[in-house]
Design a protein around this motif. Structure first.
Motif, PDB file in Angstrom:
ATOM      1  N   ARG A  60       0.809  -1.223   0.000  1.00  0.00           N
ATOM      2  CA  ARG A  60       0.000   0.000   0.000  1.00  0.00           C
ATOM      3  C   ARG A  60       0.834   1.262   0.000  1.00  0.00           C
ATOM      4  O   ARG A  60       0.305   2.359  -0.172  1.00  0.00           O
ATOM      5  N   LEU A  61       2.141   1.114   0.239  1.00  0.00           N
ATOM      6  CA  LEU A  61       3.007   2.294   0.149  1.00  0.00           C
ATOM      7  C   LEU A  61       3.046   2.729  -1.303  1.00  0.00           C
ATOM      8  O   LEU A  61       3.325   1.933  -2.180  1.00  0.00           O
TER       9      LEU A  61
ATOM     10  N   ARG B   2       6.523   9.664   0.915  1.00  0.00           N
ATOM     11  CA  ARG B   2       7.834   9.607   0.275  1.00  0.00           C
ATOM     12  C   ARG B   2       8.713   8.736   1.147  1.00  0.00           C
ATOM     13  O   ARG B   2       8.927   9.032   2.314  1.00  0.00           O
ATOM     14  N   VAL B   3       9.218   7.666   0.584  1.00  0.00           N
ATOM     15  CA  VAL B   3       9.961   6.720   1.398  1.00  0.00           C
ATOM     16  C   VAL B   3      11.338   7.250   1.756  1.00  0.00           C
ATOM     17  O   VAL B   3      11.685   7.391   2.910  1.00  0.00           O
ATOM     18  N   LEU B   4      12.094   7.561   0.740  1.00  0.00           N
ATOM     19  CA  LEU B   4      13.437   8.079   0.995  1.00  0.00           C
ATOM     20  C   LEU B   4      13.656   9.330   0.149  1.00  0.00           C
ATOM     21  O   LEU B   4      14.756   9.689  -0.172  1.00  0.00           O
ATOM     22  N   GLY B   5      12.586   9.949  -0.180  1.00  0.00           N
ATOM     23  CA  GLY B   5      12.649  10.945  -1.241  1.00  0.00           C
ATOM     24  C   GLY B   5      13.150  12.305  -0.821  1.00  0.00           C
ATOM     25  O   GLY B   5      13.498  12.563   0.316  1.00  0.00           O
ATOM     26  N   GLY B   6      13.123  13.204  -1.754  1.00  0.00           N
ATOM     27  CA  GLY B   6      13.530  14.568  -1.537  1.00  0.00           C
ATOM     28  C   GLY B   6      13.211  15.338  -2.776  1.00  0.00           C
ATOM     29  O   GLY B   6      12.443  14.885  -3.607  1.00  0.00           O
ATOM     30  N   ARG B   7      13.734  16.499  -2.903  1.00  0.00           N
ATOM     31  CA  ARG B   7      13.444  17.317  -4.060  1.00  0.00           C
ATOM     32  C   ARG B   7      14.623  17.309  -5.030  1.00  0.00           C
ATOM     33  O   ARG B   7      15.774  17.394  -4.616  1.00  0.00           O
ATOM     34  N   VAL B   8      14.322  17.224  -6.274  1.00  0.00           N
ATOM     35  CA  VAL B   8      15.368  17.172  -7.284  1.00  0.00           C
ATOM     36  C   VAL B   8      15.753  18.584  -7.695  1.00  0.00           C
ATOM     37  O   VAL B   8      14.905  19.431  -7.880  1.00  0.00           O
ATOM     38  N   SER B   9      17.036  18.796  -7.799  1.00  0.00           N
ATOM     39  CA  SER B   9      17.506  20.072  -8.302  1.00  0.00           C
ATOM     40  C   SER B   9      18.372  19.797  -9.516  1.00  0.00           C
ATOM     41  O   SER B   9      19.327  19.033  -9.446  1.00  0.00           O
ATOM     42  N   ILE B  10      18.042  20.395 -10.613  1.00  0.00           N
ATOM     43  CA  ILE B  10      18.819  20.104 -11.815  1.00  0.00           C
ATOM     44  C   ILE B  10      19.327  21.391 -12.451  1.00  0.00           C
ATOM     45  O   ILE B  10      19.518  21.478 -13.648  1.00  0.00           O
ATOM     46  N   ARG B 166      -1.459   4.852  10.093  1.00  0.00           N
ATOM     47  CA  ARG B 166      -0.231   5.649  10.059  1.00  0.00           C
ATOM     48  C   ARG B 166       0.889   4.974  10.862  1.00  0.00           C
ATOM     49  O   ARG B 166       2.040   4.928  10.426  1.00  0.00           O
ATOM     50  N   ALA B 167       0.539   4.445  12.019  1.00  0.00           N
ATOM     51  CA  ALA B 167       1.550   3.770  12.843  1.00  0.00           C
ATOM     52  C   ALA B 167       2.103   2.552  12.114  1.00  0.00           C
ATOM     53  O   ALA B 167       3.310   2.287  12.149  1.00  0.00           O
ATOM     54  N   LEU B 168       1.234   1.831  11.435  1.00  0.00           N
ATOM     55  CA  LEU B 168       1.682   0.657  10.686  1.00  0.00           C
ATOM     56  C   LEU B 168       2.606   1.065   9.551  1.00  0.00           C
ATOM     57  O   LEU B 168       3.647   0.459   9.316  1.00  0.00           O
ATOM     58  N   ARG B 169       2.206   2.084   8.836  1.00  0.00           N
ATOM     59  CA  ARG B 169       3.031   2.566   7.720  1.00  0.00           C
ATOM     60  C   ARG B 169       4.401   3.010   8.226  1.00  0.00           C
ATOM     61  O   ARG B 169       5.435   2.677   7.648  1.00  0.00           O
ATOM     62  N   ASP B 170       4.410   3.769   9.334  1.00  0.00           N
ATOM     63  CA  ASP B 170       5.680   4.247   9.875  1.00  0.00           C
ATOM     64  C   ASP B 170       6.571   3.086  10.307  1.00  0.00           C
ATOM     65  O   ASP B 170       7.790   3.128  10.128  1.00  0.00           O
ATOM     66  N   GLN B 171       5.953   2.066  10.863  1.00  0.00           N
ATOM     67  CA  GLN B 171       6.737   0.921  11.311  1.00  0.00           C
ATOM     68  C   GLN B 171       7.372   0.199  10.122  1.00  0.00           C
ATOM     69  O   GLN B 171       8.522  -0.213  10.171  1.00  0.00           O
ATOM     70  N   LEU B 173       8.057   1.547   7.175  1.00  0.00           N
ATOM     71  CA  LEU B 173       9.093   2.419   6.611  1.00  0.00           C
ATOM     72  C   LEU B 173      10.371   2.340   7.435  1.00  0.00           C
ATOM     73  O   LEU B 173      11.474   2.275   6.887  1.00  0.00           O
ATOM     74  N   GLU B 174      10.225   2.348   8.742  1.00  0.00           N
ATOM     75  CA  GLU B 174      11.402   2.283   9.609  1.00  0.00           C
ATOM     76  C   GLU B 174      12.160   0.969   9.380  1.00  0.00           C
ATOM     77  O   GLU B 174      13.390   0.946   9.296  1.00  0.00           O
ATOM     78  N   ALA B 175      11.406  -0.112   9.260  1.00  0.00           N
ATOM     79  CA  ALA B 175      12.051  -1.411   9.025  1.00  0.00           C
ATOM     80  C   ALA B 175      12.752  -1.431   7.672  1.00  0.00           C
ATOM     81  O   ALA B 175      13.835  -2.006   7.525  1.00  0.00           O
ATOM     82  N   LEU B 176      12.159  -0.792   6.674  1.00  0.00           N
ATOM     83  CA  LEU B 176      12.794  -0.736   5.349  1.00  0.00           C
ATOM     84  C   LEU B 176      14.113   0.023   5.423  1.00  0.00           C
ATOM     85  O   LEU B 176      15.121  -0.389   4.844  1.00  0.00           O
ATOM     86  N   VAL B 177      14.092   1.137   6.145  1.00  0.00           N
ATOM     87  CA  VAL B 177      15.300   1.954   6.253  1.00  0.00           C
ATOM     88  C   VAL B 177      16.414   1.174   6.950  1.00  0.00           C
ATOM     89  O   VAL B 177      17.594   1.321   6.619  1.00  0.00           O
ATOM     90  N   GLN B 178      16.038   0.341   7.902  1.00  0.00           N
ATOM     91  CA  GLN B 178      17.035  -0.399   8.679  1.00  0.00           C
ATOM     92  C   GLN B 178      17.617  -1.595   7.924  1.00  0.00           C
ATOM     93  O   GLN B 178      18.613  -2.166   8.344  1.00  0.00           O
TER      94      GLN B 178
END
Lengths: 85, 235
Positions: A60-61, B2-10, B166-171, B173-178
């Motif tokens: 779902r992400l 945005r999982v690991l995102g940011g803004r693009v500068s070109i 939201r808590a599930l999504r954050d959890q 995402l945190e696991a993905l980052v780790q």
């Protein structure tokens, strides 16, 4: 006929096979053994359900849309490419 | 999100000009197939339709940026890799023969750019495998015969109601980052972006066996992360 009964897989091994099972990547014999185990093991069935739920939530992400600013910047990339043609 | 995102500068690529407000694209399952949409956009792009390019970027930017981040540590460098990839795509657009999906083609170009740019040596699969065998579930939860001694609790049915989306999504995402980078790349491509296994192998240059090992480890971590969260919440 015990010779042809599927060998029991311990729960500890089942959890290592679950992802391949969901991917349809288990050989037929292993898949049958796994399903035989699941049919009689509520704990491993619960584990499988948890894994399915985990995949559903992960799926779902969705990516965030690009901002109008970023769209403008990529338009510049395109125009630069066109000008080189 | 945005999982690991940011803004693009070109700015280093080109001067700013007027912005174009192309319609935003949400991944729409059940309507036109994404691959078909891509081919239509590609044909429009070849015909000189600038909006088609922006729509393609809009659709694929986030997965590309996330994948780039698995090869380079710096977010800015990852953005550069993505930008270079799009420039390369435009220059090589006539070479796309449609034998793979456009998305697979884009991501494969991106991986080559990330590697050949030399910004950082891509970690090999062997490197991520070098962490050795990591059990999907800690061995302490099984008895000497391999049967559950501390079995999983039933939390699937009302998980979302109890924990909140939201808590599930954050959890997650945190696991993905780790996660180790290769694991994260495989899980992202397979389970978030929805590539087929063979496409993931193609993009990341993995064998099918390695892809499945990385996927298994990553998914096991995600499930464990959710279980841990439920334990902390005392649900």
């Amino acid at each position: 006929m015990r010779l042809f009964a599927p060998a029991e897989i311990p729960c500890q091994q089942v959890v290592e096979m679950i992802s391949d099972y969901l991917e349809g990547a288990l050989p037929a014999r292993d898949r049958r053994r796994l399903e035989h185990h699941l049919a009689g093991c509520p704990h491993c069935s619960a584990y499988l359900a948890q894994m399915r739920e985990t995949l559903r939530l992960t799926g779902r992400l969705v990516p965030e849309d690009l901002s109008p600013e970023m769209q403008g910047e990529f338009s510049d990339v395109y125009r630069r490419w066109r000008s080189e043609q | 999100m945005r999982v690991l995102g940011g803004r693009v500068s070109i700015q280093h690529l080109c001067a700013r000009s007027m912005s174009i407000h192309a319609p935003r694209i949400r991944w729409s399952r059940g309507r036109t197939k994404p691959a078909d949409e891509d081919l239509q956009l590609l044909m429009r792009l070849r015909d000189g339709d600038e909006r088609a390019f922006v729509m393609l970027v809009n659709k694929h930017h986030d997965p590309m940026l996330r994948l780039a981040r698995t090869f380079v540590h710096s977010h800015a460098v990852a953005e550069e890799v993505v930008q270079e990839t799009w420039v390369g795509v435009l220059r090589g657009i006539d070479r796309f023969e449609g034998r793979s999906s456009l998305r697979t083609w884009l991501l494969a170009i991106l991986v080559n750019r990330a590697r050949s740019a030399g910004v950082r040596e891509a970690r090999s699969v062997a490197a991520s495998d070098s962490e050795g065998f990591v059990a999907a579930v800690d061995a302490s939860r099984f008895d000497s015969t391999g049967a559950w001694s501390s079995p999983p609790e039933q939390w699937v049915d009302d998980l979302e109601e109890r924990m909140g989306a939201r808590a599930l999504r954050d959890q997650i995402l945190e696991a993905l980052v780790q996660m180790p980078e290769r694991q994260r790349a495989v899980v992202m491509l397979r389970d978030v972006d929805g590539l087929r296994s063979d496409e993931v192998c193609h993009v990341l240059e993995l064998t099918a066996a390695n892809e499945r090992v990385l996927l298994h480890r990553g998914r096991s971590r995600l499930r464990q992360a959710l279980e841990d969260r439920i334990g902390v919440a005392g649900v």
